[in-house]
Design a protein around this motif. Structure first.
Motif, PDB file in Angstrom:
ATOM      1  N   HIS A  22       1.027  -1.129  -0.153  1.00  0.00           N
ATOM      2  CA  HIS A  22      -0.111   0.030  -0.001  1.00  0.00           C
ATOM      3  C   HIS A  22       0.877   1.244   0.063  1.00  0.00           C
ATOM      4  CE1 HIS A  22      -2.732   3.069   1.078  1.00  0.00           C
ATOM      5  NE2 HIS A  22      -1.989   3.117   2.474  1.00  0.00           N
TER       6      HIS A  22
ATOM      7  N   HIS B  76       1.308   4.648   1.062  1.00  0.00           N
ATOM      8  CA  HIS B  76       0.833   5.539   2.282  1.00  0.00           C
ATOM      9  C   HIS B  76       0.978   6.930   1.751  1.00  0.00           C
ATOM     10  CE1 HIS B  76      -0.429   5.563   6.260  1.00  0.00           C
ATOM     11  NE2 HIS B  76      -0.275   6.858   6.046  1.00  0.00           N
TER      12      HIS B  76
ATOM     13  N   HIS C  10       3.861   0.240   2.753  1.00  0.00           N
ATOM     14  CA  HIS C  10       4.010  -1.006   3.613  1.00  0.00           C
ATOM     15  C   HIS C  10       3.103  -1.979   3.024  1.00  0.00           C
ATOM     16  CE1 HIS C  10       0.365   0.161   5.648  1.00  0.00           C
ATOM     17  NE2 HIS C  10       0.573   1.341   5.432  1.00  0.00           N
TER      18      HIS C  10
HETATM   19 CU   LIG Z   1      -0.410   3.099   5.720  1.00  0.00          CU
END
Ligand SMILES: [Cu+2]
Length: 321
Positions: free
Chosen positions: A86, A88, A128
């Motif tokens: 993902h 972020h 992450h």
């Molecule tokens: Cu995140």
């Protein structure tokens, strides 16, 4: 008169074409990265344990881009379980957000997923795993987008990814938490003996806590074996000279730890938060919550030394650079 109009039209046309093609060439400024996620034995806190690495390291590599460019990132899963990445804080098409079963399919064992998106912002971000407890095991890294035009004044920069490390299997950490026992408080010396609870008239409250499976001292739930700065408990960054202004891009990639950051004697200037530039402010001790990013500009003092510390909120440990 007529010939002037024609020339005008021609100039307008040329400038239009220039704008379009100039734009297209900026768009075709594509950066390609390959990330491979694997399971391997790592030693971060005095013991060989199983960890998860990206391109062989924890954290994974810093991915660098230019605002207005285009990101192409291939993520290969070499583990026997599924995974995901993902991005972020990034503004991108839903499919490429990387949250499995919500926006993006999971990356199955042995498979590669191609992420691609235009870079329409600048600043310090990170990535992450969004699968199970893989972030705790090491699947995280930094994501830096340089702006089209840099407005901040600094000479060099350094990315620092903060994190927490346990030698336990993360699934066992979760089991311990769900049991609601005092194991981690005992390890940290923050458990309150029952006779003292009774002596202070807190037994009723204690029974309530037990019923809700809540621990007694609860600033941070987990006992960690180490806190890390770019994957190590202590780091040396010898590449900076006295008088140089260094932009620190600090990311809290911990699974459950928040940190008090200190920067030695001299107050650094906070210049950005969560990727966005802020009104610069001189500030030393600063709290960083999970998944936040802060950018500071520090001036290396005459003796060439400055200590950056990230101390866990409950004081149970720190990383030092
Ligand atoms: Cu995140």
């Amino acid at each position: 008169m007529k010939i002037l109009t024609v020339i005008n039209q021609l100039l307008l046309f040329l400038s239009l074409m220039f704008t379009i093609f100039g734009h297209v060439s900026a768009q075709s400024d594509t950066s390609i990265y390959h990330l491979t996620i694997n399971k391997e034995v790592v030693n971060k806190a005095g013991k060989d344990v199983s960890g998860m690495t990206i391109n062989g390291t924890i954290p994974g590599p810093t991915l660098r881009f230019k605002e207005g460019g285009y990101a192409v990132i291939y993520v290969k899963n070499e583990m026997e379980e599924e995974t995901s990445i993902h991005w972020h804080g990034l503004l991108l098409p839903n499919f490429h957000d990387g949250v499995p079963y919500l926006t993006t399919p999971p990356i199955r064992p042995g498979k590669t997923l191609k992420y691609e998106f235009p870079l329409i912002q600048a600043g310090t971000y990170w990535y992450h795993s969004h699968t199970m407890l893989q972030e705790q095991s090491g699947v995280y890294g930094s994501f830096v987008i340089e702006p089209i035009e840099e407005t901040l004044d600094y000479d060099k920069e350094l990315v620092m990814v903060l994190s927490d490390w346990t030698n336990q299997k993360s699934i066992n950490v979760l089991r311990n938490l769900k049991r609601g026992n005092e194991w981690y408080n005992i390890k940290k010396g923050t458990a309150t003996p029952l006779n003292q609870v009774v002596a202070r008239g807190g037994f009723g409250a204690q029974i309530n806590f037990w019923r809700q499976r809540m621990e007694g001292a609860d600033i941070a739930d987990i006992y960690y074996h180490a806190f890390l700065n770019n994957g190590e408990q202590t780091q040396e960054y010898p590449e900076f000279e006295p008088g140089e202004k260094v932009r620190l891009r600090i990311i809290n990639g911990a699974a459950s730890s928040q940190f008090w950051m200190t920067f030695g004697g001299e107050d650094p200037t906070l210049v950005a938060a969560d990727g966005l530039n802020v009104v610069p402010v001189k500030r030393n001790k600063t709290f960083i919550a999970i998944a936040e990013t802060y950018d500071f500009v520090v001036t290396i003092p005459e003796n060439g030394k400055i200590e950056f510390r990230a101390t866990a909120q409950d004081g149970s440990g720190y990383s030092s650079a």
